[in-house]
Each structure stands twice: as structure tokens, then as C-alpha cells.
Design an enzyme around this catalytic site. Structure first.
Site, PDB file in Angstrom:
ATOM      1  N   TYR A  47      13.973  11.456 -12.850  1.00 38.12           N
ATOM      2  CA  TYR A  47      13.215  11.883 -11.681  1.00 38.12           C
ATOM      3  C   TYR A  47      13.802  11.389 -10.377  1.00 38.12           C
ATOM      4  O   TYR A  47      14.273  10.265 -10.303  1.00 38.12           O
ATOM      5  CB  TYR A  47      11.777  11.352 -11.809  1.00 38.12           C
ATOM      6  CG  TYR A  47      10.781  12.476 -11.875  1.00 38.12           C
ATOM      7  CD1 TYR A  47      10.947  13.500 -12.793  1.00 38.12           C
ATOM      8  CD2 TYR A  47       9.709  12.528 -11.004  1.00 38.12           C
ATOM      9  CE1 TYR A  47      10.054  14.545 -12.840  1.00 38.12           C
ATOM     10  CE2 TYR A  47       8.806  13.572 -11.065  1.00 38.12           C
ATOM     11  CZ  TYR A  47       8.990  14.577 -11.973  1.00 38.12           C
ATOM     12  OH  TYR A  47       8.110  15.610 -12.024  1.00 38.12           O
TER      13      TYR A  47
ATOM     14  N   ASP B  25       7.962   2.174 -12.697  1.00 43.69           N
ATOM     15  CA  ASP B  25       9.361   2.327 -12.315  1.00 43.69           C
ATOM     16  C   ASP B  25       9.977   1.095 -11.657  1.00 43.69           C
ATOM     17  O   ASP B  25      11.202   0.979 -11.615  1.00 43.69           O
ATOM     18  CB  ASP B  25       9.530   3.550 -11.410  1.00 43.69           C
ATOM     19  CG  ASP B  25       9.491   4.854 -12.204  1.00 43.69           C
ATOM     20  OD1 ASP B  25       9.816   4.823 -13.403  1.00 43.69           O
ATOM     21  OD2 ASP B  25       9.138   5.893 -11.626  1.00 43.69           O
TER      22      ASP B  25
ATOM     23  N   ASP C 124      -1.943  -4.419  11.608  1.00 43.04           N
ATOM     24  CA  ASP C 124      -2.353  -5.418  12.600  1.00 43.04           C
ATOM     25  C   ASP C 124      -2.681  -4.643  13.873  1.00 43.04           C
ATOM     26  O   ASP C 124      -1.789  -4.332  14.655  1.00 43.04           O
ATOM     27  CB  ASP C 124      -1.205  -6.412  12.902  1.00 43.04           C
ATOM     28  CG  ASP C 124      -0.973  -7.408  11.774  1.00 43.04           C
ATOM     29  OD1 ASP C 124      -1.801  -7.486  10.842  1.00 43.04           O
ATOM     30  OD2 ASP C 124       0.042  -8.116  11.831  1.00 43.04           O
TER      31      ASP C 124
ATOM     32  N   ASP D 110      -7.494 -10.464   8.515  1.00 37.55           N
ATOM     33  CA  ASP D 110      -6.197  -9.809   8.391  1.00 37.55           C
ATOM     34  C   ASP D 110      -6.259  -8.903   7.162  1.00 37.55           C
ATOM     35  O   ASP D 110      -6.316  -9.386   6.035  1.00 37.55           O
ATOM     36  CB  ASP D 110      -5.098 -10.866   8.242  1.00 37.55           C
ATOM     37  CG  ASP D 110      -3.709 -10.254   8.329  1.00 37.55           C
ATOM     38  OD1 ASP D 110      -3.604  -9.018   8.473  1.00 37.55           O
ATOM     39  OD2 ASP D 110      -2.726 -11.014   8.256  1.00 37.55           O
TER      40      ASP D 110
HETATM   41 CU   LIG Z   1       6.077  14.876 -12.615  1.00 38.37          CU
END
Ligand SMILES: [Cu+2]
Ligand SMILES: *[C@@H]1O[C@H](CO)[C@@H](O)[C@H](O)[C@H]1NC(C)=O
Ligand SMILES: *[C@@H]1O[C@H](CO)[C@@H](O)[C@H](O)[C@H]1NC(C)=O
Ligand SMILES: *[C@@H]1O[C@H](CO)[C@@H](O)[C@H](O)[C@H]1NC(C)=O
Ligand SMILES: *[C@@H]1O[C@H](CO)[C@@H](O)[C@H](O)[C@H]1NC(C)=O
Ligand SMILES: *[C@@H]1O[C@H](CO)[C@@H](O)[C@H](O)[C@H]1NC(C)=O
Ligand SMILES: *[C@@H]1O[C@H](CO)[C@@H](O)[C@H](O)[C@H]1NC(C)=O
Ligand SMILES: *[C@@H]1O[C@H](CO)[C@@H](O)[C@H](O)[C@H]1NC(C)=O
Ligand SMILES: *[C@@H]1O[C@H](CO)[C@@H](O)[C@H](O)[C@H]1NC(C)=O
Ligand SMILES: *[C@@H]1O[C@H](CO)[C@@H](O)[C@H](O)[C@H]1NC(C)=O
Length: 800
Positions: free
Chosen positions: A484, A403, A543, A685
Site C-alpha cells: 500500500y 504499520d 496551543d 494543555d
Molecule cells: Cu484499503
């Protein structure tokens, strides 16, 4: 004082705000007796018609400027103007551009490197230089590309500003370019319409309609995403859909079961070819073969899917009992108990603070999330959302939507007051760049406090009961990507925990039922609820007391153990602790039976009992991808294979996905698998890339729309041995202790709760909400080239 007519009185009375009981107040001690009396006199006594505080949050000044926030209108305009004056880019303005012209797709702030940002926000250094991230649509060539470039430093200065290919954030090192499979989209559409109109006799016969590319088409034709990219070819499979006959967006519920295949390799349409029809699981390599079969006796015609009220979302059916009465609502009698710096997009609620950012591809993100001044997360936000379908037919089988290709930003529409967010919520606008304009989604991020329908804490004894409200803070945006609707919510709690949640609603993409039994339920006339996986990848850059962190796995294990105090071994359990040492062991799944705790901690930050301070990542409902080595998406979704993946932070690996990954599925701009090169994860990190998701097998329950109640996924981050003092929610005043004995209350301790002595005029609130709904304007657009800041206009563009 407001004069209320009797018609409004019904709404006034339930809105009398809590007059917080003071300990020792006579009416409190007599609580039981009071209940037996008529409540009328009491109501009157505590009625105060001063209206409650307004919701607008107090302004605050962010401690630092928001270096993640987008470009200003003036910056975007000056960059756009500068780009159009670079002869080597050879740009054509969007509304004049054809398929063989270069276009400017995106002008956005380039996310600054964390190493530069920390120097600024933690160590008093200068703010990092600002650069623009620009995406070009290079089409004046036989080999079209999408090309990422970096422009800066900002502000634009003729002579000193330069552009360069943007390559460092991507694993593929090809000058920031990936091939562009969409360049000839309009020609391909015309090519397909030529094919579909050639069988309009058959489509008229089957469904009483046609797809000719005319305004009076009642059929639509679209298909897989992305196109097949194997063996150097570009193959598209498409199918017919009934168009909705009214404004309801029902088309994805109306598949018709006829499929066609085309080969659209290369930029020369004369070399493209039609490859065949598929109907009722029979493949016809030519139109002549299909037509011949169609008109032969015995050809099996399948019933179509046709729009009706079943596919529309308006109210229908017998009213629910008592549903004509107004529903309960929450109010915020004290006004907003949080502060906002609208310019810096900086928010503070209770002990939490954070900055808000927004991008075209990924939508909302939060930066520098701190609790009591200590950073917990440097960055928290969506990276990509996958909807991977499957089916017996080539279209459902071929769909794997990524998406961010469409973007979460462009479709993060205005929120609906009183529905998406409570009526007292406050909002921020968001903006994105497209086609030489900046679109502003008004009120597209909301902020509000809410009282959970369960307390944070309670305990009863024979002498007292103690109970704490769970008042939490929400940051929310909704992106409607095509059919959606994804609702993204970030929740902050007084116990120091926070939660990331996604809910899904909107129209499902369905399949034609015939032959699809193994891939979905039969949910309407000729409709299959096409099975698919939603997997949404998030970045959580923790962090914990600094950037040097480690992931610890603490597992409950069953054991048979001998003890000095027992003559027989005992079957029991114990804890097993281990650290994830390196990236060769850092793609993980949640343990079965929830046996393992996953905690990001700092071994150099121990609490006063010697335990490591950390934050535990606690799934509440998640999913990763079922399909392995997807034929549709190959290396574009290597982030979807596990529940969570941990990497060492690098400025060169800021994101797990690129919006144009789907243009080259074998060698995408960002191949997440390449992040894993055995680097140490011990006191480094760390970045946690985790997935939310749902294995979605739609049933009749998804018609007309999937519902947010169950289409839900979330992960909670909770302090684990982080605070010496224990549960920090003890600091809230929103708690009570009632001591009682022998039927008498001896104390009601309310800990100095604020006294909201005011009335909420729900009639007026209702009018305000209705006014706001009539003021739902959609997006505001400002032209950038030519720059026209004083002539904004309204325009909202959805994908369908
Ligand atoms: Cu779905
Ligand atoms: C109502 O509440 C306000 C604010 O607390 C207070 O100033 C005012 O005196 C109250 N009025 C009455 C009639 O009690
Ligand atoms: C610039 O683009 C145009 C099409 O917009 C194309 O015809 C022309 O050849 C391009 N010029 C160069 C130098 O590439
Ligand atoms: C840079 O040059 C362009 C084109 O000549 C002009 O439109 C623009 O105003 C100049 N910008 C600055 C900052 O001087
Ligand atoms: C579609 O058909 C028309 C008329 O036959 C033809 O002129 C045109 O070139 C075709 N378009 C494509 C893209 O094949
Ligand atoms: C559809 O529109 C075309 C012109 O665009 C017209 O020739 C045709 O008759 C129309 N067909 C129907 C069924 O209305
Ligand atoms: C949001 O945008 C609208 C329209 O441009 C503007 O009137 C409003 O002040 C903006 N809101 C904020 C909080 O900036
Ligand atoms: C995925 O499948 C392709 C095609 O069969 C194969 O070349 C590739 O090695 C596979 N990748 C993995 C990670 O299994
Ligand atoms: C960000 O860091 C990368 C990797 O060190 C570097 O190549 C790049 O130039 C930096 N970007 C900026 C804008 O400073
Ligand atoms: C990963 O790194 C460790 C420590 O440097 C080394 O011992 C190990 O052999 C490496 N593993 C792989 C698969 O490269």
C-alpha cells in the site's frame, strides 16, 4: 535570448505567463473588443522570452535551532560506536547476528519534552539536552525482547554518557521492554517450508508450482499479522500465494485458497507443531487426512488466481480521445514564494512557519506551526496506521496491520517529480537508521504552492464581480508500506486554515473468493476484494494563544420556541454550547448530520466581540474502526475506537502507539485507554488525537491498484472567531474586482499582483523533468559502524 525552433513553439505559447492587467491600461478597458480581434498581435505584444524564475526557494535562517530534527551522521556514528563498546549490551553487528545474538535496531533523536522545549522556544531558555532513543533487539536469551533505552546526554563522552531503560513515554512500566515474537523468524520460515514442501505433489497438481524455500519456488507462503497470542500460545495461520511472474508487485492479488496452521510457541522449534490444513472451508487436522481427501474422487478443486495484465499497472486499452496531446500543467513563474532553512528544516510560506521532523516509526511530522508568529499547533503528525481485515478464512480474519511496526520512515521513498509533486516543487531529504547504516531518502518530502481549481472567494452583482484565487501551500510525503502507498499531505491556506489529508493507492491485499461473499465483492477469477478498515491516528497538539485551552462543542438543535413577537410557538433551531470538562467524557465521534462544531479555544483569549478565539476541527471524510475489541489486536488500538479523543498533555504521553504494540496485544507498551483518567480538560494543555480512515471494500475499481481519487480522508482546521479582522485571506494580492456597466468595463482592480512577464519553455521543462526521472536514484546509505562517511552507496529496500 533563447532561440526556439518551431517544434517547441506549441509548448511555448501556452506558457506565456500572465501579464497582469494594470487598471486603466488601454487594452484592459477594451477587453471585449480585443477578444473579437485576432489574438495574434496581442500574444506577440506580451511575449517576453526571459525565462521565469527558478523554483529553488530562498534560504532563510530559522529563528531557533530545530530541536526535533534527527541526529547528524557524526552523532549517529558516535552513539553506535559507544553502544558497541558497552559490554552489558553484548551487541553483535547486524550482518553477523543470528537469532541468538543481540542487535542494535534504532538510533534516533529522543523527542525532547515539550516542557523543556517551550522554555527554549518561548522563554529564551537554553535548548533542551539532547538524548538518543535506541531500540535493542535482545535475543541472546530464552525470553527475547525489544528494549527501548535512552542514551545521553549528547554529544557522547566516554565516562559521562550513560544509558538507561526508556520507560516514561510508555504506559507499560516494564523497563522499556516488550517481548519479541520475531526472534526466530528465520527458523519459523524454515519450519513452515518443511511443511509446505511436504505437499508439493498437491501444490503441483493444483497450481503447477511449489513452496520449498528454493530459488525456483513459484509459490509464496505468508499469513496473519500479528500472530494469535491467546492462552499463552503463539499461533500462526498462513496461506499460499502465486508469485508474480514479472517485476509487477501483484502477489497480494494472487491468493490460492489453501491455509495452514502452526503452533510456534517458545524458542524451541522441536516443540513447535503443525496443526492442520484448511481448503474450501474444510479443515484437515493432518497432512495425511488432507492428502487422502485430495486424491479421492469428488474432491473439489478451486481455480487459482493467476497474474495477467489485469494485475499490472502499465497503460493498456484503447487510448483516450485526444489524450496524445500534452495535458495542462501548473507552473510557478515567480519561482518559489516561500523560504526554507534546509539545515534547520524550517519553512515559511506567507504568514505560516513551521519546523519539519522525521522519525523511523512515524515518518513526517510538523512542529511549532505558527500563523503570523502565533503558535497554532505545537506538534502535528501521524502516530499509527491500522489496516484491519476480516474474512471467512483465518488469514484475512487474522490480519490487523499496525504499520509503524514496519515504519513510515523506512518506506518514505523518493518522490516522483511532475507526478507526486509538480515539476517546480522543492524537496527535503529524510534519513533513518537501520543495521549500522543511515539511509537517506533523497527528495522524500516536497513543498509546493498550487492554485486550487476553485477560487477562495467570489461574488457577483449587476455592477461588479470580485474573485480571489485559492493559492495554497503543500507539504507532502508518501510511504509505501508493503503493498500500500499512503500519501500524506499537509495543506496551508491564506484564510488561516490548514488541512491534514491521507490518500491511499497501491495494491490491495485480496482474499480467495470461495466462501468469502459476506466479506467482500467478487472482483476477479477467484478473487475477493477483502473488506478492511484503514484507521490512521494523528496527534494535533493545539496551543491557541498559549497552552491553556478548552474544547467547546457547539450544536445546532431543533427546538419549538416561543418569542414575544409571535403569538404561536415556532418550530426552529438554536445553538447549544458545552465544554468537554474532563477525560471521562473526551472520546468523541463526529455528530450525525454534521450538527456539532468541535473547537479548541482559549476562554482567556476573547476577541474584540467577546467570543473565544479558537480553531475548529472540521472532518471532511473520516472513519474509525468497525470491529469492537478486536480479537487480533485487543489493547493495541484503543485509539481507533472513536473519531477524536482529547487528553491533557503530559511529557509521559507523547505518542498514542508504540511500534512494537503488536508484540503483546493484551498488554502493549502503549495502551491508549490508559491516557484517560478523568483529568481536567478545562484551560489545560490539550492534545487532540484524531483519526483519518476509510472503510475499504475493494471492488473491480481497485484493480490493478486502488486510486487516490476516492481512497481519501481529511480533516480541516479552520480559524473560528480567531481573527478580529475577519477572513485573513483578504490580504492576498491574488484577487480581482471587475466593475462593469452597460457592456463596458470601468475598472479592473488587480491589487498589485506581481507581474510575471516571462515565458515558460515547456519543451525545456519537459526535458528537465525527464532528466530528473532518469536521475531517480533511490536511497543513499552511509555505514555507521565502522563509520564510513566517504563511501556512500545506493540501496532501496521495500517490504515486498
Ligand atoms: Cu484499503
Ligand atoms: C522581459 O521581462 C524582463 C523582466 O520583467 C524585463 O527586464 C525585460 O525588459 C522584458 N523584455 C522585453 C523584450 O519586454
Ligand atoms: C552475549 O551474546 C552471546 C551471543 O551473541 C551469548 O552467547 C553470550 O552468552 C552473551 N553474553 C552474556 C554475558 O550474556
Ligand atoms: C570512546 O571510546 C571508544 C572506544 O575506546 C573510542 O572508539 C571513541 O573514539 C571514544 N570516544 C570519545 C568521544 O572519546
Ligand atoms: C526442516 O527439515 C529438515 C530436513 O528434514 C530438518 O533438518 C530441519 O531441522 C527442519 N527445520 C525445522 C525448522 O523444522
Ligand atoms: C528447482 O531448483 C532445484 C535446485 O535448487 C532443482 O533441483 C529443481 O530441479 C528445480 N525445479 C524446477 C521445477 O525447476
Ligand atoms: C539530499 O541528498 C543528496 C545525496 O546525499 C545530496 O546530494 C543533496 O544535496 C541532499 N539535498 C539536500 C536538500 O540536502
Ligand atoms: C475484550 O475481550 C476480551 C476477551 O473476551 C475480554 O477479556 C476483555 O474484557 C474485552 N475488553 C473489552 C474492553 O471489552
Ligand atoms: C521528560 O519528562 C519525563 C516526565 O516528566 C521525565 O521522566 C523525563 O526524564 C524527561 N526526559 C528528559 C530527557 O528530560
Ligand atoms: C472525575 O473528576 C471529577 C472532578 O474531580 C469528580 O467529580 C468525578 O467524580 C470524577 N469522575 C470519575 C469517574 O472518577
Amino acid at each position: 535570448m533563447k532561440v526556439l525552433n518551431s517544434a517547441l513553439l506549441f509548448s511555448l505559447i501556452p506558457g506565456v505567463c500572465l501579464a497582469s492587467p494594470k487598471p486603466k491600461a488601454p487594452w484592459v478597458n477594451a477587453a471585449r473588443t480585443r477578444l473579437m480581434k485576432s489574438s495574434h498581435s496581442n500574444t506577440k505584444r506580451y511575449l517576453n522570452t526571459t525565462t521565469c524564475a527558478q523554483a529553488t526557494p530562498a534560504a532563510v535562517s530559522a529563528p531557533k535551532s530545530n530541536i526535533w530534527v534527527g541526529l547528524t551522521d557524526d552523532e549517529a556514528a558516535s552513539i553506535t560506536n559507544w553502544l558497541f563498546h558497552q559490554p552489558d549490551l553484548n551487541l553483535t553487528v547486524s550482518d553477523k547476528a543470528g537469532e541468538w545474538d543481540n542487535r542494535l535496531l534504532l538510533v534516533e533523536l529522543n523527542q525532547p519534552n515539550k516542557s523543556d522545549v517551550l522554555a527554549y522556544i518561548d522563554n529564551g531558555g537554553a535548548p533542551p539536552a539532547r538524548y538518543a532513543h535506541v531500540i535493542l533487539d535482545i535475543r541472546a536469551t530464552l525470553d527475547p525482547t525489544y528494549t527501548d533505552i535512552l542514551v545521553g546526554p549528547l554529544p557522547i563522552q566516554n565516562g559521562t554518557t550513560t544509558w538507561q531503560p526508556l520507560e516514561y513515554p510508555y504506559t507499560r512500566k516494564t523497563g522499556g521492554s516488550v517481548r519479541n515474537l520475531d526472534a526466530d523468524y528465520d527458523t519459523m520460515t524454515a519450519f513452515i517450508m518443511n511443511i509446505t514442501s511436504s505437499i508439493s505433489d498437491i501444490t503441483m497438481n493444483l497450481w503447477g508450482g511449489f513452496a520449498k524455500g528454493q530459488d525456483n519456488d513459484t509459490l509464496d507462503v505468508w499469513g496473519i499479522d500479528p500472530m494469535w497470542q491467546d492462552d499463552g500460545k503463539l499461533i500462526n495461520w498462513l496461506t499460499f500465494w502465486n508469485k508474480a511472474t514479472d517485476e509487477f508487485d501483484a502477489e497480494t492479488l494472487l491468493p490460492l485458497g489453501l491455509f495452514l496452521k502452526v503452533d510456534v510457541t517458545g524458542r524451541d522449534p522441536s516443540k513447535w507443531s503443525f496443526e492442520g490444513w484448511l481448503y474450501n472451508d474444510i479443515f484437515y487436522p493432518t497432512t495425511a487426512a488432507f492428502r487422502e481427501a485430495f486424491y479421492k474422487p469428488g474432491f473439489v478443486q478451486l481455480a487459482p488466481n493467476v497474474e495477467g495484465d489485469w494485475a499490472r499497472t502499465d497503460r493498456r486499452g484503447d487510448p483516450l480521445p485526444l489524450d496524445d496531446l500534452p495535458a495542462p500543467i501548473m507552473t510557478a513563474p515567480g519561482g518559489s514564494r516561500y523560504t526554507v532553512d534546509q539545515e534547520a528544516k524550517y519553512v515559511s510560506w506567507m504568514d505560516w512557519t513551521f519546523y519539519v521532523a522525521f522519525t523511523r516509526d512515524r515518518g513526517l511530522a510538523l512542529f511549532d506551526i505558527r500563523y503570523r508568529g502565533q503558535r497554532i499547533l505545537y506538534e502535528l503528525g501521524l502516530q499509527e496506521a491500522l489496516a484491519h481485515y476480516a474474512g471467512n478464512d483465518p488469514v484475512q480474519s487474522g490480519v490487523g496491520y499496525l504499520d509503524s511496526y514496519y515504519g513510515f520512515g523506512p518506506y518514505a521513498f523518493q518522490l516522483v517529480p511532475g507526478y507526486d509533486c509538480p515539476s517546480y516543487a522543492s524537496y527535503m531529504n529524510t534519513s533513518f537508521y537501520t543495521e549500522e547504516t543511515t539511509h537517506t531518502h533523497i527528495n522524500s518530502i516536497c513543498f509546493f504552492e498550487y492554485d486550487a481549481e476553485y477560487p477562495m472567494q467570489r461574488h457577483s452583482t449587476g455592477d461588479y464581480v470580485a474573485n480571489t484565487k485559492n493559492v495554497f501551500f503543500t507539504v507532502r510525503s508518501v510511504s509505501t508500506v508493503g503493498n500500500y502507498d499512503y500519501m500524506f499531505s499537509y495543506y496551508f491556506y491564506t484564510d488561516g486554515s490548514l488541512k491534514v489529508e491521507v490518500r491511499a493507492s497501491g495494491y490491495i491485499q485480496s482474499a480467495f473468493y470461495a466462501n468469502n461473499h459476506d466479506y467482500g465483492y467478487h472482483i476477479h477469477d477467484s478473487l475477493s476484494g477483502s473488506m478492511h478498515d484503514h484507521v490512521l491516528n494523528f496527534k494535533a497538539d493545539f496551543d491557541i494563544h498559549g497552552t491553556a485551552n478548552t474544547l467547546q462543542l457547539t450544536t445546532n438543535v431543533p427546538v419549538t420556541e416561543s418569542y414575544v413577537w409571535s403569538d404561536k410557538p415556532r418550530n426552529t433551531m438554536k445553538l447549544s454550547r458545552r465544554f468537554i470538562e474532563s477525560e471521562s467524557d473526551s472520546q468523541l465521534n463526529w455528530d450525525t448530520n454534521a450538527l456539532t462544531q468541535y473547537t479548541i479555544l482559549n476562554t482567556d483569549a476573547v476577541n474584540k466581540f467577546g467570543e473565544y478565539r479558537g480553531y475548529r476541527i472540521l472532518p471532511t471524510s473520516t472513519a474509525h474502526l468497525t470491529v469492537q475489541n478486536s480479537s487480533n489486536l485487543r489493547n493495541t488500538i484503543n485509539w481507533a475506537t472513536h473519531d477524536l479523543s482529547i487528553t491533557q498533555h503530559h511529557d509521559t504521553e507523547p505518542r498514542s502507539a508504540h511500534p512494537y504494540n503488536n508484540q503483546d496485544i493484551h498488554d502493549p507498551p502503549i495502551d491508549f485507554a490508559k491516557f484517560f483518567n478523568n483529568e481536567s480538560l478545562v484551560q489545560e494543555d490539550l492534545v487532540v488525537w484524531f483519526n483519518l480512515g476509510m472503510h475499504h471494500v475493494p471492488s473491480t475499481q481497485d484493480l490493478p491498484n486502488t486510486v487516490f481519487t476516492t481512497a481519501h480522508s481529511a480533516v480541516h482546521f479552520m480559524p473560528l472567531n480567531y481573527f478580529d479582522e475577519g477572513d485573513v485571506s483578504r490580504r492576498t494580492r491574488n484577487m480581482v474586482r471587475v466593475n462593469y456597466d452597460g457592456g463596458e468595463v470601468s475598472a479592473v482592480e488587480t491589487f498589485g499582483q506581481g507581474e510575471a512577464v516571462c515565458s515558460v519553455d515547456l519543451g525545456a521543462e519537459g526535458e528537465k523533468m525527464e532528466r530528473e526521472l532518469w536521475g531517480y536514484t533511490g536511497d543513499v546509505v552511509i555505514r555507521k559502524f565502522p563509520y564510513d562517511p566517504n563511501d556512500p552507496y545506493f540501496e532501496s529496500d521495500s517490504i515486498v
